[in-house]
Motif scaffolding. Sequence first.
Motif, PDB file in Angstrom:
ATOM      1  N   SER A   1       0.759  -1.210  -0.150  1.00  0.00           N
ATOM      2  CA  SER A   1      -0.128   0.008   0.079  1.00  0.00           C
ATOM      3  C   SER A   1       0.589   1.594   0.060  1.00  0.00           C
ATOM      4  CB  SER A   1      -1.404   0.171   1.507  1.00  0.00           C
ATOM      5  OG  SER A   1      -0.430   0.222   2.305  1.00  0.00           O
ATOM      6  N   PRO A   2       0.352   2.426  -0.363  1.00  0.00           N
ATOM      7  CA  PRO A   2       1.335   4.006  -0.636  1.00  0.00           C
ATOM      8  C   PRO A   2       1.698   3.904   1.260  1.00  0.00           C
ATOM      9  CG  PRO A   2      -0.678   4.046  -1.236  1.00  0.00           C
ATOM     10  CD  PRO A   2      -1.124   3.290  -1.181  1.00  0.00           C
ATOM     11  N   ALA A   3       1.102   3.396   2.141  1.00  0.00           N
ATOM     12  CA  ALA A   3       1.860   3.987   3.537  1.00  0.00           C
ATOM     13  C   ALA A   3       2.857   3.283   3.654  1.00  0.00           C
ATOM     14  CB  ALA A   3      -0.012   3.326   4.738  1.00  0.00           C
ATOM     15  N   GLN A   4       2.423   1.519   3.544  1.00  0.00           N
ATOM     16  CA  GLN A   4       3.943   1.273   3.497  1.00  0.00           C
ATOM     17  C   GLN A   4       4.843   1.705   3.170  1.00  0.00           C
ATOM     18  OE1 GLN A   4       2.245  -2.896   2.424  1.00  0.00           O
ATOM     19  NE2 GLN A   4       1.884  -3.451   4.934  1.00  0.00           N
ATOM     20  N   TRP A   5       4.887   1.847   1.601  1.00  0.00           N
ATOM     21  CA  TRP A   5       5.883   2.228   0.598  1.00  0.00           C
ATOM     22  C   TRP A   5       6.230   3.415   1.519  1.00  0.00           C
ATOM     23  CZ3 TRP A   5       8.822   1.047  -3.576  1.00  0.00           C
ATOM     24  CH2 TRP A   5       7.950   0.062  -4.294  1.00  0.00           C
ATOM     25  N   ALA A   6       5.389   3.514   1.929  1.00  0.00           N
ATOM     26  CA  ALA A   6       5.895   5.289   2.615  1.00  0.00           C
ATOM     27  C   ALA A   6       6.729   5.509   4.031  1.00  0.00           C
ATOM     28  CB  ALA A   6       4.769   6.151   3.220  1.00  0.00           C
ATOM     29  N   LEU A   7       5.490   4.636   4.968  1.00  0.00           N
ATOM     30  CA  LEU A   7       6.870   4.007   5.965  1.00  0.00           C
ATOM     31  C   LEU A   7       8.293   2.840   5.402  1.00  0.00           C
ATOM     32  CD1 LEU A   7       4.039   2.135   8.347  1.00  0.00           C
ATOM     33  CD2 LEU A   7       5.491   4.546   8.532  1.00  0.00           C
ATOM     34  N   ARG A   8       8.239   2.205   4.446  1.00  0.00           N
ATOM     35  CA  ARG A   8       9.375   1.457   4.274  1.00  0.00           C
ATOM     36  C   ARG A   8      10.341   2.652   3.942  1.00  0.00           C
ATOM     37  NH1 ARG A   8       8.910  -2.751  -0.189  1.00  0.00           N
ATOM     38  NH2 ARG A   8      10.709  -3.193   0.144  1.00  0.00           N
ATOM     39  N   PHE A   9      10.215   3.802   3.242  1.00  0.00           N
ATOM     40  CA  PHE A   9      11.355   4.718   2.421  1.00  0.00           C
ATOM     41  C   PHE A   9      11.758   5.338   3.794  1.00  0.00           C
ATOM     42  CE2 PHE A   9      12.247   8.824   1.568  1.00  0.00           C
ATOM     43  CZ  PHE A   9      13.233   9.125   0.700  1.00  0.00           C
ATOM     44  N   ALA A  10      10.977   5.843   4.547  1.00  0.00           N
ATOM     45  CA  ALA A  10      11.056   6.268   5.687  1.00  0.00           C
ATOM     46  C   ALA A  10      12.900   5.561   6.682  1.00  0.00           C
ATOM     47  CB  ALA A  10      10.033   6.932   6.864  1.00  0.00           C
ATOM     48  N   GLN A  11      12.023   4.264   6.785  1.00  0.00           N
ATOM     49  CA  GLN A  11      12.388   3.528   7.946  1.00  0.00           C
ATOM     50  C   GLN A  11      13.942   2.820   6.806  1.00  0.00           C
ATOM     51  OE1 GLN A  11       9.497   0.043   8.487  1.00  0.00           O
ATOM     52  NE2 GLN A  11       9.012   0.420   9.584  1.00  0.00           N
ATOM     53  N   SER A  12      14.481   2.848   5.216  1.00  0.00           N
ATOM     54  CA  SER A  12      15.336   3.038   5.194  1.00  0.00           C
ATOM     55  C   SER A  12      16.298   4.223   4.863  1.00  0.00           C
ATOM     56  CB  SER A  12      15.558   2.968   3.636  1.00  0.00           C
ATOM     57  OG  SER A  12      14.015   1.821   3.484  1.00  0.00           O
ATOM     58  N   LEU A  13      15.839   5.116   5.748  1.00  0.00           N
ATOM     59  CA  LEU A  13      16.610   6.366   5.682  1.00  0.00           C
ATOM     60  C   LEU A  13      17.946   5.654   6.901  1.00  0.00           C
ATOM     61  CD1 LEU A  13      14.665   9.210   4.980  1.00  0.00           C
ATOM     62  CD2 LEU A  13      15.854   8.515   3.429  1.00  0.00           C
ATOM     63  N   PRO A  14      19.598   6.241   6.789  1.00  0.00           N
ATOM     64  CA  PRO A  14      20.345   5.918   7.468  1.00  0.00           C
ATOM     65  C   PRO A  14      19.738   6.760   8.986  1.00  0.00           C
ATOM     66  CG  PRO A  14      21.445   7.002   6.163  1.00  0.00           C
ATOM     67  CD  PRO A  14      20.393   6.566   5.262  1.00  0.00           C
ATOM     68  N   GLU A  66      14.744   0.083  -5.657  1.00  0.00           N
ATOM     69  CA  GLU A  66      13.576   0.820  -4.873  1.00  0.00           C
ATOM     70  C   GLU A  66      13.531   2.108  -4.276  1.00  0.00           C
ATOM     71  OE1 GLU A  66      10.736  -3.210  -2.776  1.00  0.00           O
ATOM     72  OE2 GLU A  66      12.991  -2.271  -1.836  1.00  0.00           O
ATOM     73  N   LEU A  67      15.059   1.888  -3.713  1.00  0.00           N
ATOM     74  CA  LEU A  67      15.512   3.530  -3.792  1.00  0.00           C
ATOM     75  C   LEU A  67      15.936   4.164  -4.548  1.00  0.00           C
ATOM     76  CD1 LEU A  67      17.720   3.040  -0.376  1.00  0.00           C
ATOM     77  CD2 LEU A  67      14.965   3.933  -0.273  1.00  0.00           C
ATOM     78  N   ALA A  68      16.104   4.302  -5.617  1.00  0.00           N
ATOM     79  CA  ALA A  68      16.769   4.553  -6.683  1.00  0.00           C
ATOM     80  C   ALA A  68      15.379   5.120  -7.812  1.00  0.00           C
ATOM     81  CB  ALA A  68      17.796   3.762  -7.602  1.00  0.00           C
ATOM     82  N   ALA A  69      14.432   3.971  -7.342  1.00  0.00           N
ATOM     83  CA  ALA A  69      13.074   4.481  -8.160  1.00  0.00           C
ATOM     84  C   ALA A  69      12.103   5.747  -7.101  1.00  0.00           C
ATOM     85  CB  ALA A  69      12.271   3.219  -8.250  1.00  0.00           C
ATOM     86  N   CYS A  70      12.251   5.917  -5.897  1.00  0.00           N
ATOM     87  CA  CYS A  70      11.704   7.076  -5.321  1.00  0.00           C
ATOM     88  C   CYS A  70      11.945   8.127  -5.179  1.00  0.00           C
ATOM     89  CB  CYS A  70      12.359   6.318  -4.182  1.00  0.00           C
ATOM     90  SG  CYS A  70      10.701   5.510  -3.165  1.00  0.00           S
ATOM     91  N   GLY A  71      13.853   8.051  -6.018  1.00  0.00           N
ATOM     92  CA  GLY A  71      14.490   8.943  -6.060  1.00  0.00           C
ATOM     93  C   GLY A  71      14.247   9.764  -7.405  1.00  0.00           C
ATOM     94  N   VAL A  91       8.087  -4.580   7.964  1.00  0.00           N
ATOM     95  CA  VAL A  91       8.200  -4.465   6.235  1.00  0.00           C
ATOM     96  C   VAL A  91       9.398  -4.906   6.323  1.00  0.00           C
ATOM     97  CG1 VAL A  91       6.029  -3.837   6.093  1.00  0.00           C
ATOM     98  CG2 VAL A  91       7.914  -2.052   6.705  1.00  0.00           C
ATOM     99  N   PRO A  92       9.900  -5.184   5.345  1.00  0.00           N
ATOM    100  CA  PRO A  92      11.885  -4.990   4.915  1.00  0.00           C
ATOM    101  C   PRO A  92      11.547  -3.312   4.379  1.00  0.00           C
ATOM    102  CG  PRO A  92      10.423  -6.028   2.843  1.00  0.00           C
ATOM    103  CD  PRO A  92       9.835  -5.724   4.395  1.00  0.00           C
ATOM    104  N   LEU A  93      12.974  -3.207   4.677  1.00  0.00           N
ATOM    105  CA  LEU A  93      13.681  -1.705   4.180  1.00  0.00           C
ATOM    106  C   LEU A  93      13.943  -2.012   2.885  1.00  0.00           C
ATOM    107  CD1 LEU A  93      16.770  -1.322   7.166  1.00  0.00           C
ATOM    108  CD2 LEU A  93      14.890  -0.794   6.669  1.00  0.00           C
ATOM    109  N   MET A  94      13.436  -0.924   2.120  1.00  0.00           N
ATOM    110  CA  MET A  94      14.153  -0.949   0.873  1.00  0.00           C
ATOM    111  C   MET A  94      14.909  -0.978   0.214  1.00  0.00           C
ATOM    112  SD  MET A  94      12.007   2.454  -0.224  1.00  0.00           S
ATOM    113  CE  MET A  94      10.126   2.368  -0.561  1.00  0.00           C
ATOM    114  N   ASN A  95      15.316  -2.082  -0.983  1.00  0.00           N
ATOM    115  CA  ASN A  95      16.704  -2.136  -1.574  1.00  0.00           C
ATOM    116  C   ASN A  95      17.294  -0.751  -1.950  1.00  0.00           C
ATOM    117  OD1 ASN A  95      15.476  -2.781  -3.841  1.00  0.00           O
ATOM    118  ND2 ASN A  95      15.207  -4.542  -3.755  1.00  0.00           N
ATOM    119  N   GLU A  96      18.700  -1.177  -2.843  1.00  0.00           N
ATOM    120  CA  GLU A  96      18.833  -0.174  -3.651  1.00  0.00           C
ATOM    121  C   GLU A  96      18.009   0.505  -5.423  1.00  0.00           C
ATOM    122  OE1 GLU A  96      23.051   0.961  -4.002  1.00  0.00           O
ATOM    123  OE2 GLU A  96      23.834  -0.234  -2.209  1.00  0.00           O
TER     124      GLU A  96
END
Length: 143
Positions: free
Chosen positions: A1-14, A43-48, A36-41
Amino acid sequence: SPAQWALRFAQSLPEVEIVLSGMNSMEQMAENMQDVPLMNEQELAACGKAREIIRSQTAIPCTACGYCAGNCPKKIAIPQYFKLYNEYARNHNDDWKIQPVYDALCKTYGKASDCIGCLQCERNCPQKIQITHWLKETAKALE
């Protein structure tokens, strides 16, 4: 869900140690409590890439927090006007549907051109947007 994506993104920030999320239902609470797992590289690149596309199409980087409008002596609907300006900047041909919304807001709030340059709004803007400048641009486009 969009909420899960947002949480995963925020949790993936060092620099982030804990993420808190607002919830309105038991379903949302259950979703937010899932491990939920942290975003991989990739997925982070896609967000960027998505961030850059959105930024390139956004003239005014306003998040509509509303901190600017609360102290405006002219009661200008700054976040609403900036949203309309951004829509106008993306597609000038949509002015036929943007203009009536602006005109309706002006019946309740001050127009963008009513700004007196007191800078109350800019002092309260967490994004440090040059609000008085953008209100002038909004007035040029929509008045």
